[in-house]
Design a protein around this motif. Structure first.
Motif, PDB file in Angstrom:
ATOM      1  N   GLY A  25       1.744  10.885  -9.205  1.00  0.00           N
ATOM      2  CA  GLY A  25       0.863  11.122 -10.357  1.00  0.00           C
ATOM      3  C   GLY A  25       0.254  12.506 -10.378  1.00  0.00           C
ATOM      4  N   ARG A  29       1.575   2.017  -3.530  1.00  0.00           N
ATOM      5  CA  ARG A  29       0.439   2.671  -4.182  1.00  0.00           C
ATOM      6  C   ARG A  29       0.344   4.138  -3.774  1.00  0.00           C
ATOM      7  NH1 ARG A  29      -5.125   3.112  -3.073  1.00  0.00           N
ATOM      8  NH2 ARG A  29      -5.055   1.679  -1.310  1.00  0.00           N
ATOM      9  N   ALA A  30       0.587   4.415  -2.486  1.00  0.00           N
ATOM     10  CA  ALA A  30       0.542   5.799  -2.012  1.00  0.00           C
ATOM     11  C   ALA A  30       1.626   6.645  -2.682  1.00  0.00           C
ATOM     12  CB  ALA A  30       0.711   5.835  -0.492  1.00  0.00           C
ATOM     13  N   GLY A  80      -0.990  14.755  -7.380  1.00  0.00           N
ATOM     14  CA  GLY A  80      -0.546  14.138  -6.136  1.00  0.00           C
ATOM     15  C   GLY A  80       0.377  15.053  -5.340  1.00  0.00           C
ATOM     16  N   THR A  99      -8.755   5.320   2.250  1.00  0.00           N
ATOM     17  CA  THR A  99      -7.895   5.345   1.063  1.00  0.00           C
ATOM     18  C   THR A  99      -6.723   4.386   1.212  1.00  0.00           C
ATOM     19  OG1 THR A  99      -8.473   7.670   0.720  1.00  0.00           O
ATOM     20  CG2 THR A  99      -6.567   6.832  -0.479  1.00  0.00           C
ATOM     21  N   TYR A 100      -6.077   4.415   2.371  1.00  0.00           N
ATOM     22  CA  TYR A 100      -4.929   3.541   2.629  1.00  0.00           C
ATOM     23  C   TYR A 100      -5.128   2.850   3.988  1.00  0.00           C
ATOM     24  CZ  TYR A 100      -3.032   6.654  -0.955  1.00  0.00           C
ATOM     25  OH  TYR A 100      -2.846   7.399  -2.099  1.00  0.00           O
ATOM     26  N   ASP A 115       0.539   7.334  -6.225  1.00  0.00           N
ATOM     27  CA  ASP A 115      -0.517   8.345  -6.222  1.00  0.00           C
ATOM     28  C   ASP A 115       0.061   9.738  -5.988  1.00  0.00           C
ATOM     29  OD1 ASP A 115      -2.353   6.347  -6.619  1.00  0.00           O
ATOM     30  OD2 ASP A 115      -3.042   6.281  -4.528  1.00  0.00           O
ATOM     31  N   LEU A 162      -1.632  11.986   4.022  1.00  0.00           N
ATOM     32  CA  LEU A 162      -2.233  10.845   3.318  1.00  0.00           C
ATOM     33  C   LEU A 162      -3.092   9.976   4.223  1.00  0.00           C
ATOM     34  CD1 LEU A 162       0.697   9.700   1.008  1.00  0.00           C
ATOM     35  CD2 LEU A 162      -1.054  11.442   0.610  1.00  0.00           C
ATOM     36  N   GLU A 164       0.824  -1.210   0.000  1.00  0.00           N
ATOM     37  CA  GLU A 164       0.000   0.000   0.000  1.00  0.00           C
ATOM     38  C   GLU A 164       0.856   1.257   0.000  1.00  0.00           C
ATOM     39  OE1 GLU A 164      -4.104  -0.274   1.648  1.00  0.00           O
ATOM     40  OE2 GLU A 164      -3.232   1.106   3.123  1.00  0.00           O
TER      41      GLU A 164
END
Length: 203
Positions: free
Chosen positions: A30, A23-24, A33, A123-124, A27, A117, A20
């Motif tokens: 991107g 992924r964070a 972000g 989300t996470y 994100d 985050l 995860e």
């Protein structure tokens, strides 16, 4: 772009957390972000370097202290021309890693997550459920201490001695107070003080 460290929380480096965290990071890299907004200098080469750092993060301790040279060799970089320092500076500033001193010459990095985050636990979820309670607000929790100045080689430095009247008299030959041994004035021996030095050397 601020240089102030962003608040973060330390993570347990379990398999789910590492997945995860990846992924964070993607994100944040991107469009729109965190890193895209605040650290535009963080490019694809830094993203790859960050994943190499994650691969070397110990799952039991959550620590990574593999040196830049090792990672550079693994990724095919010239050891004198790689993005390691820039990547580390950005990730520790924003809280994806938190430095905890050094292991030899290599920075000792602990896996962490930016507090921003964690605003939405859905989300996470793996990150939200694996963080320490304490909020860390520095990029390095164990910064290096300033190096002490080396002592003079030719006799240790010593303050001038007070005279009988109470005023401080400095030796005319050694105003810094580093008078040598009067029995061997040219040897690097412990100082004997300006009073003895003046009498012995006739100064």
């Amino acid at each position: 772009m601020t240089e102030t460290p962003w608040p973060r929380r330390l993570l347990a480096a379990t398999h789910d957390v590492k997945t995860e965290w990846t992924r964070a990071l993607f994100d944040a890299f991107g469009p729109g972000g965190l890193l895209a907004r605040e650290a535009p200098e963080f490019g694809r080469e830094h993203l790859l370097w960050a994943l190499a750092q994650l691969r070397h993060t110990n799952g039991r301790t959550g620590l990574m202290f593999t040196g830049d040279t090792t990672i550079a060799d693994e990724l095919g970089y010239n050891t004198n021309d790689h993005p390691g320092k820039r990547c580390r500076d950005v990730l520790t500033r924003f809280g994806f890693f938190t430095q905890q001193g050094k292991q030899g010459r290599a920075a000792k990095l602990r896996l962490s997550v930016p507090l921003e985050l964690l605003d939405d636990e859905e989300t996470y979820p793996a990150l939200s459920n694996s963080v320490d309670d304490e909020v860390i607000t520095v990029a390095d929790t164990l910064p290096s201490k300033p190096r002490k100045k080396a002592a003079p080689k030719n006799g240790a430095s010593r303050p001038a001695e007070p005279s009988e009247t109470g005023s401080v008299e400095a030796c005319p030959a050694h105003p810094g107070g580093d008078c040598p041994d009067p029995a061997d004035p040219f040897n690097a021996a412990p100082p004997w003080g300006p009073v003895v030095c003046r009498a012995a050397l006739g100064v």
